[in-house]
Design a protein around this motif. Structure first.
Motif, PDB file in Angstrom:
ATOM      1  N   UNK A  68      -3.632 -12.687   5.958  1.00 39.24           N
ATOM      2  CA  UNK A  68      -4.731 -12.011   6.650  1.00 39.24           C
ATOM      3  C   UNK A  68      -4.352 -10.557   6.926  1.00 39.24           C
ATOM      4  N   UNK A  69      -3.118 -10.362   7.349  1.00 40.22           N
ATOM      5  CA  UNK A  69      -2.624  -9.019   7.644  1.00 40.22           C
ATOM      6  C   UNK A  69      -2.639  -8.142   6.399  1.00 40.22           C
ATOM      7  N   UNK A  70      -2.172  -8.686   5.277  1.00 37.38           N
ATOM      8  CA  UNK A  70      -2.129  -7.917   4.039  1.00 37.38           C
ATOM      9  C   UNK A  70      -3.526  -7.581   3.546  1.00 37.38           C
ATOM     10  N   UNK A  71      -4.459  -8.518   3.689  1.00 37.60           N
ATOM     11  CA  UNK A  71      -5.836  -8.263   3.249  1.00 37.60           C
ATOM     12  C   UNK A  71      -6.508  -7.170   4.066  1.00 37.60           C
ATOM     13  N   UNK A  72      -6.071  -6.996   5.307  1.00 35.92           N
ATOM     14  CA  UNK A  72      -6.694  -5.985   6.163  1.00 35.92           C
ATOM     15  C   UNK A  72      -5.890  -4.684   6.202  1.00 35.92           C
ATOM     16  N   UNK A  73      -4.781  -4.620   5.475  1.00 33.28           N
ATOM     17  CA  UNK A  73      -3.872  -3.482   5.582  1.00 33.28           C
ATOM     18  C   UNK A  73      -4.544  -2.171   5.180  1.00 33.28           C
ATOM     19  N   UNK A  74      -5.174  -2.138   4.030  1.00 26.12           N
ATOM     20  CA  UNK A  74      -5.803  -0.896   3.560  1.00 26.12           C
ATOM     21  C   UNK A  74      -6.947  -0.477   4.472  1.00 26.12           C
ATOM     22  N   UNK A  75      -7.690  -1.445   4.989  1.00 32.61           N
ATOM     23  CA  UNK A  75      -8.789  -1.082   5.898  1.00 32.61           C
ATOM     24  C   UNK A  75      -8.237  -0.514   7.211  1.00 32.61           C
ATOM     25  N   UNK A  76      -7.076  -0.975   7.651  1.00 33.24           N
ATOM     26  CA  UNK A  76      -6.450  -0.418   8.854  1.00 33.24           C
ATOM     27  C   UNK A  76      -6.018   1.027   8.608  1.00 33.24           C
ATOM     28  N   UNK A  77      -5.479   1.307   7.430  1.00 31.25           N
ATOM     29  CA  UNK A  77      -5.100   2.680   7.085  1.00 31.25           C
ATOM     30  C   UNK A  77      -6.343   3.567   7.058  1.00 31.25           C
ATOM     31  N   UNK A  78      -7.401   3.080   6.415  1.00 31.01           N
ATOM     32  CA  UNK A  78      -8.646   3.855   6.328  1.00 31.01           C
ATOM     33  C   UNK A  78      -9.251   4.101   7.707  1.00 31.01           C
ATOM     34  N   UNK A  79      -9.160   3.114   8.584  1.00 33.68           N
ATOM     35  CA  UNK A  79      -9.695   3.272   9.944  1.00 33.68           C
ATOM     36  C   UNK A  79      -8.908   4.340  10.711  1.00 33.68           C
TER      37      UNK A  79
END
Length: 167
Positions: A68-79
Motif C-alpha cells: 500500500x505504501x509503495x502504491x501511494x509513494x509517487x502520489x505522496x511525492x506529487x502532493x
C-alpha cells in the motif's frame, strides 16, 4: 530390475503458475512512522508462543502495508511538490511554515527513494548521497530482465517460450 518409481504425467492441461512473493524487508520502511506499529500488531496477533509463527505474521503484515505504501509513494511525492508550489513565494508566517513542512516531507521522500534504489542496485555507488535514481532504477531493472527466463530449448531442438508451453 529397476529401483525407480514410475511417474504418471497428465498432458494437455494448462496450469497457471503463481509466483509466491518472498518477504523482503525494505530499508525505506524504517523511515516511516507506522513501521513500528505494523510490526507490533503482527507480533501481537501472531500464534501464541510460536516465535516462527509470530515472525511469519509480522512479515505478512509488513508486506501488505509495504505494498500500500509503495502504491501511494509517487502520489505522496506529487502532493508534497503541489504544496510547495502553492506556498512558494508567500511571505506570511503560516505559509512559510507550511512550505517548510512540505519541503521536509519532500526531502524525506527523496531520501526514502534513494534508500530504495540503493537496496535494489546491490552496490555501494550511492556513498556520497548521489540522487541519480534514474540510473539506479535502470541498473536494477536491467538485472531483473537479465535474470528472467524467457525461453528454453526442448530436447527436440525447438525453443519453448511462455506463449508456447514453457510452463
Amino acid at each position: 530390475m529397476s529401483d525407480h518409481s514410475p511417474i504418471f504425467l497428465e498432458l494437455g492441461r494448462r496450469y497457471v503458475i503463481r509466483k509466491v512473493r518472498r518477504f523482503r524487508f525494505e530499508n525505506t520502511w524504517l523511515r516511516e512512522k507506522d513501521c513500528r506499529s505494523v510490526v507490533m500488531h503482527g507480533w501481537n496477533t501472531g500464534v501464541e508462543g510460536n516465535v516462527l509463527g509470530k515472525i511469519e505474521k509480522c512479515g505478512f503484515e509488513l508486506m501488505k502495508w509495504g505494498e500500500v505504501l509503495q502504491n501511494s509513494f509517487q502520489s505522496r511525492i506529487n502532493e508534497a511538490k503541489r504544496k510547495m508550489r502553492v506556498y512558494r513565494g508567500a511571505r506570511d508566517s503560516l505559509s512559510v511554515e507550511e512550505f517548510r513542512k512540505a519541503q521536509d516531507i519532500y526531502n524525506q521522500l527523496l531520501a526514502q527513494q534513494e534508500d530504495f534504489w540503493r537496496q535494489r542496485a546491490k552496490k555501494f555507488w550511492l556513498k556520497g548521497g548521489d540522487m541519480n535514481s534514474k540510473y539506479f532504477h535502470t541498473v536494477a531493472s536491467t538485472r531483473n530482465i537479465h535474470n528472467a527466463i524467457s525461453r528454453l530449448k526442448a530436447t527436440s531442438g525447438s525453443w519453448l517460450t511462455w506463449e508456447n508451453g514453457l510452463e
